[in-house]
Motif scaffolding. Structure first.
Motif, short mmCIF file in Angstrom:
data_model
loop_
_atom_site.label_atom_id
_atom_site.label_comp_id
_atom_site.label_asym_id
_atom_site.label_seq_id
_atom_site.Cartn_x
_atom_site.Cartn_y
_atom_site.Cartn_z
N VAL A 308 -5.11 14.51 -0.06
CA VAL A 308 -5.82 15.24 0.99
C VAL A 308 -6.35 14.25 2.02
CG1 VAL A 308 -7.92 16.61 1.40
CG2 VAL A 308 -6.46 17.11 -0.57
N LYS A 309 -6.19 14.61 3.28
CA LYS A 309 -6.64 13.72 4.37
C LYS A 309 -8.16 13.59 4.40
CE LYS A 309 -2.98 13.84 7.81
NZ LYS A 309 -2.25 15.13 7.83
N GLY A 310 -8.62 12.43 4.86
CA GLY A 310 -10.05 12.27 5.11
C GLY A 310 -10.89 11.86 3.91
N VAL A 311 -10.23 11.48 2.80
CA VAL A 311 -10.97 11.02 1.63
C VAL A 311 -10.92 9.48 1.62
CG1 VAL A 311 -11.05 11.03 -0.90
CG2 VAL A 311 -10.44 13.12 0.34
N ALA A 312 -12.09 8.86 1.41
CA ALA A 312 -12.16 7.40 1.50
C ALA A 312 -11.39 6.72 0.37
CB ALA A 312 -13.62 6.96 1.45
N LEU A 313 -10.70 5.64 0.71
CA LEU A 313 -9.96 4.87 -0.29
C LEU A 313 -10.89 3.89 -0.99
CD1 LEU A 313 -6.75 3.80 1.70
CD2 LEU A 313 -7.11 5.84 0.27
N ASP A 314 -10.48 3.45 -2.17
CA ASP A 314 -11.15 2.34 -2.80
C ASP A 314 -11.05 1.15 -1.83
OD1 ASP A 314 -11.97 0.67 -5.33
OD2 ASP A 314 -10.31 -0.38 -4.34
N PRO A 315 -12.15 0.37 -1.67
CA PRO A 315 -12.13 -0.71 -0.69
C PRO A 315 -11.03 -1.76 -0.93
CG PRO A 315 -14.35 -0.39 -1.57
CD PRO A 315 -13.47 0.54 -2.31
N VAL A 316 -10.74 -2.08 -2.19
CA VAL A 316 -9.68 -3.06 -2.46
C VAL A 316 -8.32 -2.49 -2.07
CG1 VAL A 316 -8.50 -4.45 -4.22
CG2 VAL A 316 -10.99 -4.15 -4.32
N LEU A 317 -8.09 -1.23 -2.40
CA LEU A 317 -6.83 -0.58 -2.01
C LEU A 317 -6.72 -0.57 -0.48
CD1 LEU A 317 -4.32 0.98 -3.02
CD2 LEU A 317 -5.63 3.08 -2.72
N ALA A 318 -7.83 -0.22 0.18
CA ALA A 318 -7.83 -0.17 1.64
C ALA A 318 -7.54 -1.55 2.24
CB ALA A 318 -9.17 0.36 2.15
N SER A 319 -7.95 -2.61 1.53
CA SER A 319 -7.75 -3.97 2.05
C SER A 319 -6.26 -4.36 2.09
CB SER A 319 -8.52 -4.99 1.21
OG SER A 319 -7.87 -5.23 -0.03
N PHE A 320 -5.40 -3.64 1.38
CA PHE A 320 -3.95 -3.89 1.48
C PHE A 320 -3.41 -3.47 2.84
CE2 PHE A 320 -3.48 -3.01 -3.41
CZ PHE A 320 -4.16 -4.19 -3.67
N GLY A 321 -4.16 -2.67 3.53
CA GLY A 321 -3.77 -2.24 4.87
C GLY A 321 -3.16 -0.86 4.89
N SER A 322 -3.07 -0.30 6.10
CA SER A 322 -2.44 1.01 6.20
C SER A 322 -0.94 0.78 6.34
CB SER A 322 -3.00 1.78 7.38
OG SER A 322 -2.82 1.04 8.55
N PHE A 323 -0.17 1.77 6.05
CA PHE A 323 1.28 1.57 6.03
C PHE A 323 1.99 2.88 6.26
CE2 PHE A 323 2.36 3.52 1.91
CZ PHE A 323 1.10 3.68 1.37
N LYS A 324 3.27 2.75 6.57
CA LYS A 324 4.11 3.93 6.77
C LYS A 324 4.72 4.32 5.41
CE LYS A 324 8.26 5.32 9.26
NZ LYS A 324 9.35 4.83 10.14
N SER A 325 4.52 5.59 5.03
CA SER A 325 5.09 6.09 3.76
C SER A 325 6.43 6.76 4.02
CB SER A 325 4.21 7.19 3.16
OG SER A 325 2.90 6.81 3.09
N ASP A 326 7.34 6.55 3.10
CA ASP A 326 8.57 7.32 3.11
C ASP A 326 8.20 8.80 2.85
OD1 ASP A 326 11.07 8.39 2.83
OD2 ASP A 326 11.76 6.92 1.36
#
Ligand code: FE
Length: 350
Positions: A308-326
């Motif tokens: 679901v959109k708009g839910v905060a990620l774990d900070p470590v996961l977020a630190s990997f960066g945003s990316f394009k999903s298949d």
């Protein structure tokens, strides 16, 4: 057989692990109450108890949990047939959800909420199963040996320059079957077989161990890059053990195929069991799992990406960066599973 059973009573949690035989004797009285939801889950994360407690608090419905791996749970529901107490099946990987549908143990459900909350590529077109969280299958690289600029796509891992450097688990693992299924969808059979052969020729060792074992081996220098799901890296980085934190610190995360279709993303998901005795509670439970509250638990408990959109990620996961999903339909991974497995076999991927 290791099947465990727990009853979650919002707030105070009674946990009982019992043998399967004992379970058969004690199951039925609980199963018949409409204030109880019987959940068969192949997820094995302790943090999931927060999901069950949250649901009980909202609805007053207790969650009676049976845990085992996906194949065992599917087999069990099949053999219990009409007598099965199971209301909901939850498992990881769209390949397993596909198998459950193929086995005829799920029923289609219609829910406006599920349909509007979950992107269309992350749920079964017929409503048999729904993605509840996401995970990306990424390249983890040893920062001393590999620069991110050396990396591009999954396909490029078949290049001879990676000879003796790649760590990945066995072809019996559904995550790799789904990844290969996605390559098959993108490129067709011949190219996928060529790719699989090239990849196998580049293995640092014969496949052994799980995703975490590949990550640790990359840090130890057994190979230079590992293929793993994102949450395993987060788990090591957040570990209370300094040696595990040190492993994560040696490694970088690379999201492949950013210039074309995007990184391979798989799901954890669930569906309503065909013979559910409490189908209303089953649907309520799936709907609860896409609520903000539950999605936040998926995100912070097991470090997954929410659906679901708009839910905060774990900070470590977020630190990997945003990316394009298949955005490939997750159903494709299941559809292509048998063909992918044959290709992996022909390529000598053990
Ligand atoms: Fe996993």
């Amino acid at each position: 057989m290791t099947i465990s059973r727990r009853v979650f009573l919002g707030g105070s949690t009674a946990i009982a692990t019992v043998a399967a035989s004992q379970l058969a004797r004690m199951g039925s009285s609980v199963a018949q109450s409409d204030r109880v939801l019987n959940l068969y889950s192949a997820r094995h994360y302790d943090t999931d108890s927060a999901l069950y407690e949250g649901f009980t608090q909202k609805t007053g419905i207790k969650v009676n949990l049976i845990e085992a791996d996906a194949a065992k749970l599917i087999e069990r529901i099949k053999s219990e047939s009409a007598a099965s107490p199971a209301d909901v099946l939850i498992t990881v990987d769209a390949g397993n959800l596909w198998r459950a549908r193929e086995a005829g143990i799920l029923q289609p459900v219609r829910s406006r909420l599920l349909q509007t909350s979950i992107p269309v590529n992350l749920r079964d077109p017929g409503g048999y199963w729904f993605g509840l969280s996401r995970r990306a299958r990424v390249i983890v690289y040893n920062k001393e040996k590999v620069k991110p600029s050396d990396l591009t796509t999954y396909e490029a891992l078949a290049d001879g320059k990676w000879k003796g450097r790649i760590l990945i688990r066995s072809s019996s693992n559904v995550y790799n079957q789904s990844l290969t299924g996605s390559i098959l969808h993108a490129h067709g059979e011949q190219k996928t077989e060529d790719w699989a052969k090239g990849l196998v020729a580049n293995f640092a060792r014969n496949p052994e161990g799980n995703d975490t074992a590949q990550i640790k081996a990359a840090a130890a220098g057994v190979g230079d890059i590992a293929i793993a799901n994102t949450y395993y890296m987060v788990r090591l980085a957040k570990s209370s053990k300094p040696e595990e934190k040190a492993i994560a610190a040696k490694l970088g995360v690379f999201f492949p195929n950013q210039r074309d279709r995007g990184a391979h993303v798989n799901i954890c998901g669930g569906g309503v069991v065909k013979t559910a005795r409490n189908p209303e509670a089953a649907l309520k439970f799936l709907e609860y799992l896409v609520s903000r509250e539950a999605q936040q638990i998926f995100a912070s408990g097991n470090n997954e990406y929410p659906v679901v959109k708009g839910v905060a990620l774990d900070p470590v996961l977020a630190s990997f960066g945003s990316f394009k999903s298949d955005l490939m339909d997750a159903a494709v991974f299941g559809k292509n599973n048998a063909a992918a497995l044959k290709i992996m076999d022909r390529a000598g991927w053990r």
